[in-house]
Design a protein around this motif. Structure first.
Motif, PDB file in Angstrom:
ATOM      1  N   ILE A   1       7.543   0.448 -16.290  1.00  0.00           N
ATOM      2  CA  ILE A   1       6.844   0.547 -15.016  1.00  0.00           C
ATOM      3  C   ILE A   1       7.505   1.584 -14.116  1.00  0.00           C
ATOM      4  CG2 ILE A   1       6.034  -0.751 -13.011  1.00  0.00           C
ATOM      5  CD1 ILE A   1       5.961  -3.167 -14.732  1.00  0.00           C
ATOM      6  N   TRP A   2       6.705   2.506 -13.617  1.00  0.00           N
ATOM      7  CA  TRP A   2       7.187   3.504 -12.671  1.00  0.00           C
ATOM      8  C   TRP A   2       6.543   3.240 -11.317  1.00  0.00           C
ATOM      9  CZ3 TRP A   2       6.165   4.442 -17.766  1.00  0.00           C
ATOM     10  CH2 TRP A   2       7.160   5.069 -18.528  1.00  0.00           C
ATOM     11  N   GLY A   3       7.294   3.490 -10.256  1.00  0.00           N
ATOM     12  CA  GLY A   3       6.764   3.314  -8.908  1.00  0.00           C
ATOM     13  C   GLY A   3       6.770   4.657  -8.200  1.00  0.00           C
ATOM     14  N   MET A   4       5.763   4.898  -7.370  1.00  0.00           N
ATOM     15  CA  MET A   4       5.700   6.201  -6.702  1.00  0.00           C
ATOM     16  C   MET A   4       4.931   6.088  -5.405  1.00  0.00           C
ATOM     17  SD  MET A   4       3.098   7.535  -9.561  1.00  0.00           S
ATOM     18  CE  MET A   4       3.715   6.244 -10.639  1.00  0.00           C
ATOM     19  N   LYS A   5       5.002   7.154  -4.601  1.00  0.00           N
ATOM     20  CA  LYS A   5       4.185   7.203  -3.391  1.00  0.00           C
ATOM     21  C   LYS A   5       2.722   7.201  -3.801  1.00  0.00           C
ATOM     22  CE  LYS A   5       7.568   9.337  -0.439  1.00  0.00           C
ATOM     23  NZ  LYS A   5       8.031  10.548   0.233  1.00  0.00           N
ATOM     24  N   PRO A   6       1.846   6.651  -2.944  1.00  0.00           N
ATOM     25  CA  PRO A   6       0.450   6.474  -3.359  1.00  0.00           C
ATOM     26  C   PRO A   6      -0.278   7.790  -3.615  1.00  0.00           C
ATOM     27  CG  PRO A   6       0.789   5.817  -1.076  1.00  0.00           C
ATOM     28  CD  PRO A   6       2.126   6.065  -1.641  1.00  0.00           C
ATOM     29  N   ASP A   7       0.268   8.912  -3.135  1.00  0.00           N
ATOM     30  CA  ASP A   7      -0.449  10.168  -3.367  1.00  0.00           C
ATOM     31  C   ASP A   7       0.001  10.870  -4.651  1.00  0.00           C
ATOM     32  OD1 ASP A   7       2.030  10.742  -2.482  1.00  0.00           O
ATOM     33  OD2 ASP A   7       1.431  12.039  -0.814  1.00  0.00           O
TER      34      ASP A   7
ATOM     35  N   ALA B   1       5.374  15.378 -15.761  1.00  0.00           N
ATOM     36  CA  ALA B   1       4.179  14.555 -15.982  1.00  0.00           C
ATOM     37  C   ALA B   1       3.786  13.807 -14.709  1.00  0.00           C
ATOM     38  CB  ALA B   1       4.406  13.585 -17.127  1.00  0.00           C
ATOM     39  N   VAL B   2       4.420  14.187 -13.578  1.00  0.00           N
ATOM     40  CA  VAL B   2       4.044  13.612 -12.284  1.00  0.00           C
ATOM     41  C   VAL B   2       3.099  14.600 -11.613  1.00  0.00           C
ATOM     42  CG1 VAL B   2       4.873  12.800 -10.053  1.00  0.00           C
ATOM     43  CG2 VAL B   2       6.296  12.512 -12.088  1.00  0.00           C
ATOM     44  N   TYR B   3       1.943  14.111 -11.176  1.00  0.00           N
ATOM     45  CA  TYR B   3       0.950  14.991 -10.559  1.00  0.00           C
ATOM     46  C   TYR B   3       0.560  14.437  -9.189  1.00  0.00           C
ATOM     47  CZ  TYR B   3       0.260  16.533 -15.398  1.00  0.00           C
ATOM     48  OH  TYR B   3       0.450  17.002 -16.663  1.00  0.00           O
ATOM     49  N   PRO B   4       0.021  15.313  -8.305  1.00  0.00           N
ATOM     50  CA  PRO B   4      -0.592  14.773  -7.084  1.00  0.00           C
ATOM     51  C   PRO B   4      -1.800  13.938  -7.496  1.00  0.00           C
ATOM     52  CG  PRO B   4      -0.427  17.181  -7.012  1.00  0.00           C
ATOM     53  CD  PRO B   4      -0.056  16.767  -8.396  1.00  0.00           C
ATOM     54  N   ALA B   5      -2.094  12.884  -6.733  1.00  0.00           N
ATOM     55  CA  ALA B   5      -3.114  11.928  -7.182  1.00  0.00           C
ATOM     56  C   ALA B   5      -4.495  12.563  -7.290  1.00  0.00           C
ATOM     57  CB  ALA B   5      -3.144  10.730  -6.253  1.00  0.00           C
ATOM     58  N   LYS B   6      -4.765  13.627  -6.463  1.00  0.00           N
ATOM     59  CA  LYS B   6      -6.141  14.159  -6.532  1.00  0.00           C
ATOM     60  C   LYS B   6      -6.197  15.481  -7.274  1.00  0.00           C
ATOM     61  CE  LYS B   6      -7.041  11.456  -2.773  1.00  0.00           C
ATOM     62  NZ  LYS B   6      -6.178  11.362  -1.634  1.00  0.00           N
TER      63      LYS B   6
ATOM     64  N   LYS C   1       0.812  -1.220   0.000  1.00  0.00           N
ATOM     65  CA  LYS C   1       0.000   0.000   0.000  1.00  0.00           C
ATOM     66  C   LYS C   1       0.842   1.264   0.000  1.00  0.00           C
ATOM     67  CE  LYS C   1      -4.395  -1.482   1.832  1.00  0.00           C
ATOM     68  NZ  LYS C   1      -4.065  -2.935   1.797  1.00  0.00           N
ATOM     69  N   ARG C   2       2.145   1.133   0.285  1.00  0.00           N
ATOM     70  CA  ARG C   2       2.986   2.326   0.326  1.00  0.00           C
ATOM     71  C   ARG C   2       3.425   2.767  -1.065  1.00  0.00           C
ATOM     72  NH1 ARG C   2       7.618   0.035   3.755  1.00  0.00           N
ATOM     73  NH2 ARG C   2       6.957  -1.771   2.561  1.00  0.00           N
ATOM     74  N   VAL C   3       3.063   1.969  -2.080  1.00  0.00           N
ATOM     75  CA  VAL C   3       3.565   2.236  -3.417  1.00  0.00           C
ATOM     76  C   VAL C   3       2.433   2.176  -4.431  1.00  0.00           C
ATOM     77  CG1 VAL C   3       5.086   1.357  -5.220  1.00  0.00           C
ATOM     78  CG2 VAL C   3       5.803   1.244  -2.848  1.00  0.00           C
ATOM     79  N   ALA C   4       2.423   3.121  -5.367  1.00  0.00           N
ATOM     80  CA  ALA C   4       1.515   3.035  -6.510  1.00  0.00           C
ATOM     81  C   ALA C   4       2.359   2.818  -7.750  1.00  0.00           C
ATOM     82  CB  ALA C   4       0.703   4.313  -6.634  1.00  0.00           C
ATOM     83  N   LEU C   5       1.833   2.088  -8.705  1.00  0.00           N
ATOM     84  CA  LEU C   5       2.588   1.824  -9.926  1.00  0.00           C
ATOM     85  C   LEU C   5       1.864   2.432 -11.126  1.00  0.00           C
ATOM     86  CD1 LEU C   5       3.437  -1.954  -9.377  1.00  0.00           C
ATOM     87  CD2 LEU C   5       4.928  -0.010  -8.959  1.00  0.00           C
ATOM     88  N   ALA C   6       2.636   2.850 -12.123  1.00  0.00           N
ATOM     89  CA  ALA C   6       2.052   3.294 -13.388  1.00  0.00           C
ATOM     90  C   ALA C   6       2.751   2.504 -14.478  1.00  0.00           C
ATOM     91  CB  ALA C   6       2.275   4.784 -13.591  1.00  0.00           C
ATOM     92  N   GLU C   7       2.006   1.938 -15.402  1.00  0.00           N
ATOM     93  CA  GLU C   7       2.665   1.180 -16.458  1.00  0.00           C
ATOM     94  C   GLU C   7       2.107   1.493 -17.832  1.00  0.00           C
ATOM     95  OE1 GLU C   7       1.249  -3.209 -15.896  1.00  0.00           O
ATOM     96  OE2 GLU C   7       1.923  -2.449 -13.947  1.00  0.00           O
ATOM     97  N   ALA C   8       2.955   1.315 -18.831  1.00  0.00           N
ATOM     98  CA  ALA C   8       2.554   1.516 -20.220  1.00  0.00           C
ATOM     99  C   ALA C   8       3.298   0.498 -21.055  1.00  0.00           C
ATOM    100  CB  ALA C   8       2.913   2.929 -20.676  1.00  0.00           C
ATOM    101  N   VAL C   9       2.641  -0.004 -22.100  1.00  0.00           N
ATOM    102  CA  VAL C   9       3.331  -0.914 -23.000  1.00  0.00           C
ATOM    103  C   VAL C   9       4.361  -0.114 -23.774  1.00  0.00           C
ATOM    104  CG1 VAL C   9       3.102  -2.538 -24.895  1.00  0.00           C
ATOM    105  CG2 VAL C   9       1.306  -2.357 -23.185  1.00  0.00           C
TER     106      VAL C   9
END
Lengths: 532, 324
Positions: free
Chosen positions: A506-512, A527-532, A259-267
């Motif tokens: 695959i990029w890893g980041m804090k969940p927020d 291209a990194v934004y706060p999650a909300k 839960k401490r990590v969010a992932l973003a992925e693209a082919v």
């Protein structure tokens, strides 16, 4: 090195359980983003070395005439529009009101200056001349209009121009790479300015508030370089960095649950493939021999039925699932679904070992043959494991397969000298469309015309060459795509190479946080934004 | 003394020449730097241009000759990768490695010698046995694994120390150092300890062995009989006698730690020379490889020189001329 890395992952996995109880990572402090990249840029001079980590960093500082969006489709950058006014002349309208970091205005003069500077960069081990050489004349019509004349029909000129960072002509004649590294000449139109550069360690970036486009969220960016996979992941888990690129696949299953990590992925635009030496079709293959080790009079790999059997013997789904931990997509062509010149009905070849065995017998090899599959062990994600898996699958259809993983510096030199019979490599389609792999990998090797430059197998099919050349000369985008699709289909039907899968980035980041994942592997702080 | 120094100097020049020849031939055998450095998309013309730009179109002996000519004038060539003088690159990365290695050496002496003395003086006590047992772990566990465990425990789980990097630095003599700031020290604690671990164990075991060997000797008995306090016997007489092997080993280890800190540096993303040399080898950046190895050869020669001089201080019977 490969061994060490693997054991390091094991250790890290073993400790992963402990880590779950660890502290919860806090939100990003203030407006500062700390990110860690996997590969170190080698220079701040945007024209010195055409290398992915350099280009990715340069995207923060400099602007290009044409930008590539997250799906690698061209969109307006410093040029608002571009159109061919004849076969050889392009007219570009420039964006008004753009300022460089030093306050000077961006005009057509800067285009002429930049295109003249690219060939003068000293000691470049990989020049951007590749993208600018086609332009034979630059004509400044007015401050916001420029005409580029090319030596030949160059339909992909906009894509080529997207690779070239524009510099202000105020830098004067021939600024050196050192003056860029010393931040004297590091002046662009990009969303960030460099405030400090420590080679191999970190770059400090500050927001350019005069940027013409969308303002980045982060006022300051600490751009750190952590090449070691485990160290990079730990730095994210420990909260020392907010964002990392190239999450190692061995950690994926753990991190997906964390839960401490969010992932973003693209082919990704990078596809992995197997290539077969075609310089010795009449015998004398170094790594292919008969079932009892006897020399063969002709190269079995020259027979399309054999190549097809080898492709059908590979269980791509298993490789993607088990070796790549889901960080790839099985493929039967150069590009992934959704890309320009993707062929809809060209599915990955189905896994069918029975049919493969029959096809081998039909081709005259009922008892198979001996083959060695070579590949790098320190270059691509899980490269060594993938060739081991392929080797086992080939053994299952009756080929006595040996696998030989070699360190990259040695591997690539030997592959270029045609020392292998079958080898594994990957290719990043930087242009996002099929002419790039067709031209470099599939077209017959032709040094004088610049074709087949990475065709290390020396595959040659004159009928296919003709189609590729025809396609590359069509200026109309839709008409060109039709011909490129036809060429892709021909190449795949002749099994010029065995395409295995497209990697995922695959990029890893804090969940927020959230990231607009890109197909081209570039890591962009803006291209990194706060999650909300 | 002068002839001894002179002979050492001539030896050093030959070692260095031999080393450069080996690197030139070795890199040439491994592969072609242009293949690795150039953009995969480059066409044949661009490839040919890059080969000429890096001077790799010339025969190997001519490349070597040019290198020698430059080296005599203090120019060891420009990095193929960074387009900066190789020496400048190394000098930029050196402070980070130096402070890490010297801190590690300091740790191994400050921790290793007292523990070794304790284990040597009380070999049968539980503490002594524990120290010896732990020392086996110290040099037998692979350092990258210990490094990762340190990060997992102290950075990820407990959050006491930062996981990677050099942290805040401060300037001294025009160079950035981490040990001058609190943040820098916090960043340095784990990598320095990780690097020191094997050496702590080594120094500890050497000290213990020395103490065990020296205690039954006549001079110790005589000193005791003379009525010297046990502290004076141990810390002045015994210690002085066991220091020679320790000085030798620590001296060699300083060189080793500086030259080969690469595992620790990459696990902790410490921006030192070790990372530079590994990256350079991976892309066959010959000028940096040659310059780095030449510097390491000089370093080892200087350290050996200092160690030899130190012997004469520790043991007046040692003469430099006879030690050749």
């Amino acid at each position: 090195m490969g061994k060490t890395r693997k054991s390091a992952h094991l250790a890290w996995l073993a400790a992963g359980g402990l880590a779950l109880a660890g502290a919860v990572a806090g939100p990003a402090v203030g407006q500062t983003l700390t990110l860690a990249v996997a590969a170190s840029p080698t220079s701040l001079d945007p024209h010195y070395h055409n290398l992915a980590p350099n280009n990715s960093l340069a995207d923060h500082i400099f602007g290009a005439l044409v930008e590539m969006d997250a799906n690698t489709r061209p969109e307006p950058g410093l040029a608002l529009s571009w159109k061919p006014i004849s076969d050889l002349v392009w007219e570009l309208k420039l964006r008004p009101g753009v300022k460089f970091h030093d306050g000077s205005a961006f005009t057509a003069e800067d285009i002429a200056y930049t295109l003249a500077r690219v060939p003068t960069v000293k000691n470049s081990p990989g020049s951007f001349l590749l993208y600018t050489r086609g332009v034979t004349k630059v004509e400044v019509v007015d401050p916001l209009t420029v005409r580029l004349t090319t030596g030949a029909v160059t339909p992909l000129l906009p894509i080529d121009l997207s690779q070239v960072a524009i510099l202000p002509h105020g830098l004067g004649p021939e600024p050196t790479s050192e003056s860029f590294n010393a931040l004297k000449s590091t002046i662009g139109t990009g969303p960030y300015r460099v405030t400090a550069y420590n080679s191999g360690d970190r770059v400090e970036l500050a927001r350019n508030d005069a940027y013409w486009g969308e303002k980045p969220h982060w006022e300051k960016v600490h751009y750190r370089m952590i090449p070691n996979d485990s160290a990079r992941t730990s730095a994210l888990l420990a909260g020392d960095v907010d964002f990392i690129e190239a999450v190692p696949t061995s950690d994926l299953s753990t991190l997906r649950k964390d839960k401490r990590v969010a992932l973003a992925e693209a082919v990704s635009l990078r596809f992995a493939y197997l290539f077969f030496d075609r310089t010795r079709d009449g015998g004398g293959m170094p790594f292919v021999s008969g079932p009892d080790g006897e020399a063969l009079a002709k190269n079995p790999l020259a027979d399309v039925r054999v190549r097809r059997a080898l492709s059908m013997a590979i269980n791509r789904a298993a490789i993607v699932d088990r070796v790549m931990e889901g960080a790839a997509v099985a493929t039967g062509q150069f590009l992934a679904k959704g890309s320009t010149s993707y062929v809809d009905d060209l599915a990955p070849p189905a896994y069918d070992p029975e049919a493969a065995r029959k096809l081998l017998a039909e081709a005259g090899y009922p008892r198979g043959f001996r083959i060695t599959l070579q590949g790098p062990n320190d270059r691509y994600v899980n490269d060594e494991k993938v060739i081991q898996a392929v080797g086992q699958m080939w053994t299952r259809i009756g080929l006595q397969t040996k696998v030989d993983a070699i360190t990259w510096p040695s591997f690539i030199g030997r592959a270029s000298k045609q020392e292998f019979s079958a080898f594994f490599v990957a290719w990043g389609v930087s242009s996002g469309e099929a002419s790039n792999p067709l031209r470099a990998l599939i077209h017959t090797f032709d040094a004088s015309r610049g074709f087949g430059s990475a065709n290390r197998a020396r595959y040659s099919n004159p009928a296919l060459d003709a189609v590729i050349e025809r396609g590359m000369a069509i200026t109309d985008d839709a008409a060109r795509e039709v011909v490129l699709k036809q060429a892709t289909r021909m190449a795949m039907e002749d099994v010029a190479m065995i395409t295995l899968y497209q990697q995922k980035n695959i990029w890893g980041m804090k969940p927020d946080l959230r990231y607009v994942a890109r197909a081209d592997e570039a890591t962009h702080a803006f291209a990194v934004y706060p999650a909300k | 003394m002068t002839t001894w120094m002179l002979r050492r100097l001539i030896q050093a020049v030959f070692v260095m020449l031999a080393m450069t020849v080996i690197v030139f031939i070795g890199v040439n055998v491994i592969g072609d730097p242009v293949e690795i450095l150039i953009s995969p998309e480059a066409d044949q013309a661009e490839r040919a241009r890059a080969v000429i730009a890096l001077g790799l179109d010339k025969p190997l002996w001519e490349q070597y000759w040019r290198f020698l000519l430059g080296a005599v004038q203090g120019d060891l060539g420009r990095s193929f990768v960074f387009n900066e003088p190789a020496l400048k690159l190394i000098a930029q990365r050196m402070p980070a490695t130096l402070e890490l290695a010297l801190t590690a050496v300091l740790m191994s002496v400050v921790i290793g010698i007292p523990l070794g003395l304790y284990a040597g003086l009380k070999p049968d006590s539980i503490g002594g046995r524990l120290v010896m047992g732990a020392s086996i772990l110290g040099f037998s566990l692979p350092s990258f694994w210990i490094g990762l465990m340190l990060i997992m425990v102290f950075a990820v789980q407990l959050g006491w120390l930062p996981s990677t990097g050099r942290g805040q630095t401060a300037e001294l003599f025009g160079v950035q150092w981490s040990f001058l700031t609190r943040d820098g020290l916090a960043h340095m604690a784990m990598p320095a300890f990780n690097l020191a671990l094997g050496n702590i164990a080594l120094v500890l075991r050497l000290t213990r062995a020395g103490v065990r060997e020296n205690l039954p000797m006549d001079y110790v008995k005589f000193a005791r009989a003379k009525g010297l306090s046990p502290n004076r016997v141990v810390f002045v007489h015994v210690l002085k006698n066991i220091l020679i092997p320790i000085v030798t080993v620590v001296g060699l280890e300083i060189g080793g730690l500086i030259a080969f800190a690469v595992v620790t540096e990459s696990v902790f993303a410490w921006p030192g020379m070790g990372k530079l040399i590994i990256d350079s080898i991976n892309v066959l950046d010959r000028p940096v490889i040659v310059a780095y190895l030449m510097m390491i050869v000089v370093l080892f020669i200087v350290i050996n020189l200092l160690v030899d001089l130190l012997y004469t201080v520790l043991d007046p019977r040692v003469r430099l001329e006879t030690r050749e």
